[in-house]
Design a protein around this motif. Structure first.
Motif, PDB file in Angstrom:
ATOM      1  N   THR A 166     -62.344  67.548 140.220  1.00 21.31           N
ATOM      2  CA  THR A 166     -63.288  67.921 139.711  1.00 21.31           C
ATOM      3  C   THR A 166     -63.254  68.362 138.174  1.00 21.31           C
ATOM      4  OG1 THR A 166     -64.150  68.400 141.595  1.00 21.31           O
ATOM      5  CG2 THR A 166     -65.346  69.370 139.845  1.00 21.31           C
ATOM      6  N   LEU A 167     -62.135  69.314 138.226  1.00 15.89           N
ATOM      7  CA  LEU A 167     -61.953  70.127 136.836  1.00 15.89           C
ATOM      8  C   LEU A 167     -61.321  69.061 135.812  1.00 15.89           C
ATOM      9  CD1 LEU A 167     -62.171  72.924 136.596  1.00 15.89           C
ATOM     10  CD2 LEU A 167     -59.622  73.394 136.826  1.00 15.89           C
ATOM     11  N   GLY A 168     -60.723  68.201 136.392  1.00 13.01           N
ATOM     12  CA  GLY A 168     -60.067  67.176 135.204  1.00 13.01           C
ATOM     13  C   GLY A 168     -61.132  66.258 134.744  1.00 13.01           C
ATOM     14  N   SER A 169     -61.865  65.850 135.652  1.00 13.93           N
ATOM     15  CA  SER A 169     -63.089  64.927 135.111  1.00 13.93           C
ATOM     16  C   SER A 169     -63.690  65.701 133.860  1.00 13.93           C
ATOM     17  CB  SER A 169     -63.859  64.605 136.197  1.00 13.93           C
ATOM     18  OG  SER A 169     -63.386  64.232 137.247  1.00 13.93           O
ATOM     19  N   GLY A 170     -64.034  67.063 134.291  1.00  9.68           N
ATOM     20  CA  GLY A 170     -64.816  67.898 133.410  1.00  9.68           C
ATOM     21  C   GLY A 170     -64.040  67.760 132.070  1.00  9.68           C
ATOM     22  N   PHE A 178     -63.430  64.591 129.935  1.00  5.47           N
ATOM     23  CA  PHE A 178     -64.624  64.237 129.390  1.00  5.47           C
ATOM     24  C   PHE A 178     -64.632  65.139 128.117  1.00  5.47           C
ATOM     25  CE2 PHE A 178     -69.188  65.184 128.436  1.00  5.47           C
ATOM     26  CZ  PHE A 178     -69.671  63.748 128.274  1.00  5.47           C
ATOM     27  N   LEU A 179     -64.503  66.401 128.222  1.00  7.73           N
ATOM     28  CA  LEU A 179     -64.710  67.143 126.936  1.00  7.73           C
ATOM     29  C   LEU A 179     -63.454  66.750 125.824  1.00  7.73           C
ATOM     30  CD1 LEU A 179     -65.158  70.496 128.291  1.00  7.73           C
ATOM     31  CD2 LEU A 179     -66.876  69.324 127.101  1.00  7.73           C
ATOM     32  N   VAL A 180     -62.429  66.283 126.376  1.00  6.16           N
ATOM     33  CA  VAL A 180     -61.242  66.117 125.117  1.00  6.16           C
ATOM     34  C   VAL A 180     -61.755  64.671 124.581  1.00  6.16           C
ATOM     35  CG1 VAL A 180     -59.079  64.818 125.242  1.00  6.16           C
ATOM     36  CG2 VAL A 180     -59.340  67.076 126.231  1.00  6.16           C
ATOM     37  N   ASP A 181     -62.251  63.652 125.426  1.00 10.13           N
ATOM     38  CA  ASP A 181     -62.908  62.405 124.928  1.00 10.13           C
ATOM     39  C   ASP A 181     -63.965  62.632 124.010  1.00 10.13           C
ATOM     40  OD1 ASP A 181     -62.697  59.316 125.214  1.00 10.13           O
ATOM     41  OD2 ASP A 181     -64.766  59.952 125.564  1.00 10.13           O
ATOM     42  N   LYS A 182     -64.850  63.346 124.277  1.00  7.99           N
ATOM     43  CA  LYS A 182     -66.148  63.591 123.519  1.00  7.99           C
ATOM     44  C   LYS A 182     -65.782  64.196 122.183  1.00  7.99           C
ATOM     45  CE  LYS A 182     -70.958  64.695 123.445  1.00  7.99           C
ATOM     46  NZ  LYS A 182     -71.911  64.292 123.987  1.00  7.99           N
ATOM     47  N   TYR A 183     -64.999  65.316 122.288  1.00  6.92           N
ATOM     48  CA  TYR A 183     -64.956  66.155 121.246  1.00  6.92           C
ATOM     49  C   TYR A 183     -63.638  65.920 120.321  1.00  6.92           C
ATOM     50  CZ  TYR A 183     -69.109  68.474 122.766  1.00  6.92           C
ATOM     51  OH  TYR A 183     -70.388  68.526 123.142  1.00  6.92           O
ATOM     52  N   LEU A 184     -62.729  65.754 120.805  1.00  8.29           N
ATOM     53  CA  LEU A 184     -61.216  65.695 120.391  1.00  8.29           C
ATOM     54  C   LEU A 184     -60.997  64.021 119.812  1.00  8.29           C
ATOM     55  CD1 LEU A 184     -59.315  67.741 119.726  1.00  8.29           C
ATOM     56  CD2 LEU A 184     -58.027  67.079 121.602  1.00  8.29           C
ATOM     57  N   LEU A 185     -61.136  63.011 120.949  1.00  3.58           N
ATOM     58  CA  LEU A 185     -61.023  61.713 120.522  1.00  3.58           C
ATOM     59  C   LEU A 185     -62.028  61.045 119.854  1.00  3.58           C
ATOM     60  CD1 LEU A 185     -58.942  60.697 123.820  1.00  3.58           C
ATOM     61  CD2 LEU A 185     -58.067  61.727 121.652  1.00  3.58           C
ATOM     62  N   GLY A 186     -63.171  61.033 120.280  1.00  2.66           N
ATOM     63  CA  GLY A 186     -64.342  60.469 119.613  1.00  2.66           C
ATOM     64  C   GLY A 186     -64.217  58.825 119.709  1.00  2.66           C
ATOM     65  N   PRO A 187     -64.955  58.245 118.846  1.00  2.00           N
ATOM     66  CA  PRO A 187     -64.892  56.682 119.355  1.00  2.00           C
ATOM     67  C   PRO A 187     -63.692  55.934 118.446  1.00  2.00           C
ATOM     68  CG  PRO A 187     -66.792  57.466 117.641  1.00  2.00           C
ATOM     69  CD  PRO A 187     -66.065  58.696 117.980  1.00  2.00           C
ATOM     70  N   LEU A 211     -60.438  56.945 118.582  1.00  2.00           N
ATOM     71  CA  LEU A 211     -59.141  57.195 119.012  1.00  2.00           C
ATOM     72  C   LEU A 211     -58.931  56.907 120.592  1.00  2.00           C
ATOM     73  CD1 LEU A 211     -58.025  60.349 117.269  1.00  2.00           C
ATOM     74  CD2 LEU A 211     -57.276  58.162 116.946  1.00  2.00           C
ATOM     75  N   ILE A 212     -59.969  55.788 120.809  1.00  3.34           N
ATOM     76  CA  ILE A 212     -60.011  55.501 122.379  1.00  3.34           C
ATOM     77  C   ILE A 212     -58.899  54.972 122.710  1.00  3.34           C
ATOM     78  CG2 ILE A 212     -60.952  53.595 123.869  1.00  3.34           C
ATOM     79  CD1 ILE A 212     -63.579  53.395 121.867  1.00  3.34           C
ATOM     80  N   PHE A 213     -58.103  54.430 121.987  1.00  5.61           N
ATOM     81  CA  PHE A 213     -56.527  54.000 122.448  1.00  5.61           C
ATOM     82  C   PHE A 213     -55.594  55.379 123.073  1.00  5.61           C
ATOM     83  CE2 PHE A 213     -53.999  55.556 119.040  1.00  5.61           C
ATOM     84  CZ  PHE A 213     -55.072  55.443 117.970  1.00  5.61           C
ATOM     85  N   LEU A 214     -56.135  56.711 122.580  1.00  7.15           N
ATOM     86  CA  LEU A 214     -55.319  57.782 123.186  1.00  7.15           C
ATOM     87  C   LEU A 214     -55.527  58.228 124.560  1.00  7.15           C
ATOM     88  CD1 LEU A 214     -54.946  60.002 120.056  1.00  7.15           C
ATOM     89  CD2 LEU A 214     -53.016  58.624 121.417  1.00  7.15           C
ATOM     90  N   ARG A 215     -56.936  57.691 125.130  1.00 10.49           N
ATOM     91  CA  ARG A 215     -57.612  57.946 126.148  1.00 10.49           C
ATOM     92  C   ARG A 215     -56.684  58.400 127.268  1.00 10.49           C
ATOM     93  NH1 ARG A 215     -63.231  54.623 126.671  1.00 10.49           N
ATOM     94  NH2 ARG A 215     -64.244  56.280 125.501  1.00 10.49           N
ATOM     95  N   THR A 216     -55.925  57.274 127.878  1.00  9.77           N
ATOM     96  CA  THR A 216     -55.021  57.272 129.017  1.00  9.77           C
ATOM     97  C   THR A 216     -53.915  58.383 128.670  1.00  9.77           C
ATOM     98  OG1 THR A 216     -55.503  55.115 128.998  1.00  9.77           O
ATOM     99  CG2 THR A 216     -53.479  56.003 130.385  1.00  9.77           C
ATOM    100  N   HIS A 255     -71.306  58.975 130.446  1.00  8.60           N
ATOM    101  CA  HIS A 255     -72.087  59.913 131.132  1.00  8.60           C
ATOM    102  C   HIS A 255     -72.261  61.184 130.279  1.00  8.60           C
ATOM    103  CE1 HIS A 255     -72.898  57.727 134.766  1.00  8.60           C
ATOM    104  NE2 HIS A 255     -71.440  57.329 134.812  1.00  8.60           N
ATOM    105  N   ASN A 256     -72.962  62.179 130.548  1.00 12.50           N
ATOM    106  CA  ASN A 256     -72.907  63.646 129.984  1.00 12.50           C
ATOM    107  C   ASN A 256     -71.982  64.475 130.876  1.00 12.50           C
ATOM    108  OD1 ASN A 256     -74.478  64.694 131.980  1.00 12.50           O
ATOM    109  ND2 ASN A 256     -76.387  64.092 131.104  1.00 12.50           N
ATOM    110  N   LEU A 257     -71.851  65.576 130.314  1.00 12.92           N
ATOM    111  CA  LEU A 257     -70.890  66.622 130.995  1.00 12.92           C
ATOM    112  C   LEU A 257     -71.265  66.896 132.367  1.00 12.92           C
ATOM    113  CD1 LEU A 257     -68.572  68.328 130.903  1.00 12.92           C
ATOM    114  CD2 LEU A 257     -69.833  70.130 129.949  1.00 12.92           C
ATOM    115  N   LEU A 258     -72.446  67.356 132.744  1.00 18.85           N
ATOM    116  CA  LEU A 258     -73.018  67.316 133.994  1.00 18.85           C
ATOM    117  C   LEU A 258     -72.641  66.175 134.973  1.00 18.85           C
ATOM    118  CD1 LEU A 258     -74.124  69.751 135.718  1.00 18.85           C
ATOM    119  CD2 LEU A 258     -76.312  68.619 135.364  1.00 18.85           C
ATOM    120  N   GLU A 259     -73.083  65.214 134.586  1.00 18.88           N
ATOM    121  CA  GLU A 259     -72.903  63.790 135.267  1.00 18.88           C
ATOM    122  C   GLU A 259     -71.448  63.619 135.494  1.00 18.88           C
ATOM    123  OE1 GLU A 259     -76.652  61.310 133.752  1.00 18.88           O
ATOM    124  OE2 GLU A 259     -74.791  60.942 133.071  1.00 18.88           O
ATOM    125  N   ALA A 260     -70.487  63.753 134.439  1.00 17.57           N
ATOM    126  CA  ALA A 260     -69.193  63.841 134.528  1.00 17.57           C
ATOM    127  C   ALA A 260     -68.600  64.729 135.694  1.00 17.57           C
ATOM    128  CB  ALA A 260     -68.428  64.101 133.376  1.00 17.57           C
TER     129      ALA A 260
END
Lengths: 191, 182
Positions: free
Chosen positions: A50-54, A57-66, A68-73, A127-132
């Protein structure tokens, strides 16, 4: 509201992490020999997932953005490992009893592929944060449910008269397959 | 490229800082003393000291809440070792917690046993084998001689038998000196 309920049902039953998405099989097979151990593993995984998903999600949305998708994993692994470490330290200090119950399973979660897989699925499905958080939690509940049911089945199997060839892991694999087929029955209930 | 590098370095630095802070903030000071005391205790988990097991008793000794002379299975030898470790004077065993006894194991009279499973539930080390309405028996090798199975037995079919010394059970003995108060 109905949407959130559907997400929960969808992640727990219809798209169950273990039996339908086939993620996180290592703890599913490895920690299901005893019911007690599987409950500890389920609790620890539920919390981290649960915590990791949230957090992912935040890291992807606010740090990586569209861009730097290759840094997701890579970044998700780092974040999840850090959360596991932090959780372990916190529990060791504040909840020694729970820490003892979870034991070795807490650090082992870092290597659980469901814990990485679900955040990746979440960001791909936009998804959005709550859904995540809800998907993370639902996935965790689904994982726990299946792990505990499977551990109960395996305990009964220990005393069953299984043909010699099928004893041990073989019958466990077949059982898992049958459970997976049973969960396929939920398909279509929710997206 | 450089953004990616910067972001990853920043993320790693941030998480490293958080974890480093957590390591200081949530530092667990588990004293090695407890483990040393626990190593001396006989691990019978019998509870005669008034604590639920050897580890809790060890914790209590380390915290100064319990005296070192509350462990009958450990006997005089155990008290001497504890006194040595803690740098205090050895003292005779506290009679409240029972007298030291020779090493013995529980034996179930199998003709009398009614298979009630009460002794199985009482055994702290799972040394009693059996199932409901069938005769039980004690695995002598596993039995620690804690006597916890005796009170729950409704037909009093459990007795303690002293382990006789033979070639298999003999151990060389440490020289023992009687404890005198100085």
């Amino acid at each position: 509201m109905e949407n959130y309920l559907l997400i929960l049902v969808g992640t727990v039953f219809v798209n169950n992490v273990v039996l339908v998405r086939i993620l996180g099989l290592c703890p599913f097979m490895g920690v299901s020999k005893r019911l007690e151990a599987s409950i500890g593993m389920a609790l620890a995984t539920a919390f981290v997932l649960t915590l990791g998903s949230g957090a992912s999600f935040l890291v992807d949305k606010y740090l990586l953005g569209p861009d730097l998708i290759f840094l997701r994993t890579l970044s998700f692994i780092v974040v999840i490992a850090a959360i596991v470490q932090f959780t372990e330290m916190y529990l060791h200090k504040q909840q020694p009893l729970l820490y003892q119950v979870l034991g070795i399973y807490l650090p082992l979660i870092t290597t659980n592929c469901a814990v990485l897989g679900i955040p990746l699925i979440i960001v791909q499905e936009r998804h959005n944060l709550l859904e995540a958080l809800l998907i993370g939690f639902g996935g965790a509940v689904g994982f726990s449910l299946v792990l505990i049911i499977f551990a109960g089945l395996r305990e009964r199997l220990e005393s069953a008269e299984v043909p010699a060839i099928f004893r041990g892991s073989a019958i466990a694999m077949i059982t898992a397959g049958l459970m997976s087929i049973a969960f396929m029955g939920f398909a279509g209930l929710a997206k | 490229m450089s953004t990616a590098l910067l972001i990853m370095i920043g993320l790693a630095l941030f998480l490293g800082l958080v974890l480093g802070y957590a390591a200081i903030k949530f530092k667990v000071t588990e004293s090695p003393l407890v483990q040393k005391i626990d190593a001396i205790l006989p691990q019978t988990q019998c509870g005669q000291c008034g604590f639920p097991g050897c580890k809790p008793y060890a914790t209590a000794i380390a915290a100064g809440e319990a005296d070192i002379n509350q462990c009958p299975p450990g006997g005089e030898e155990g008290i001497r070792k504890l006194a040595e470790l803690l740098g205090v004077d050895p003292k005779p065993l506290n009679a409240e917690h029972g007298a030291p006894k020779p090493k013995s194991v529980a034996v179930i009279d199998e003709n009398l046993c009614i298979g009630c499973t009460l002794c199985i539930q009482a055994c702290p080390v799972d040394a009693i084998l059996g199932t409901a309405k069938h005769m039980h028996t004690v695995i002598a090798k596993e039995c620690t001689g804690c006597e916890l199975c005796i009170p729950p037995c409704p037909v009093d079919c459990i007795s303690m038998q002293v382990v006789q010394e033979d070639l298999a059970t003999w151990k060389s003995k440490y020289p023992l000196y009687a404890i005198r108060s100085a």
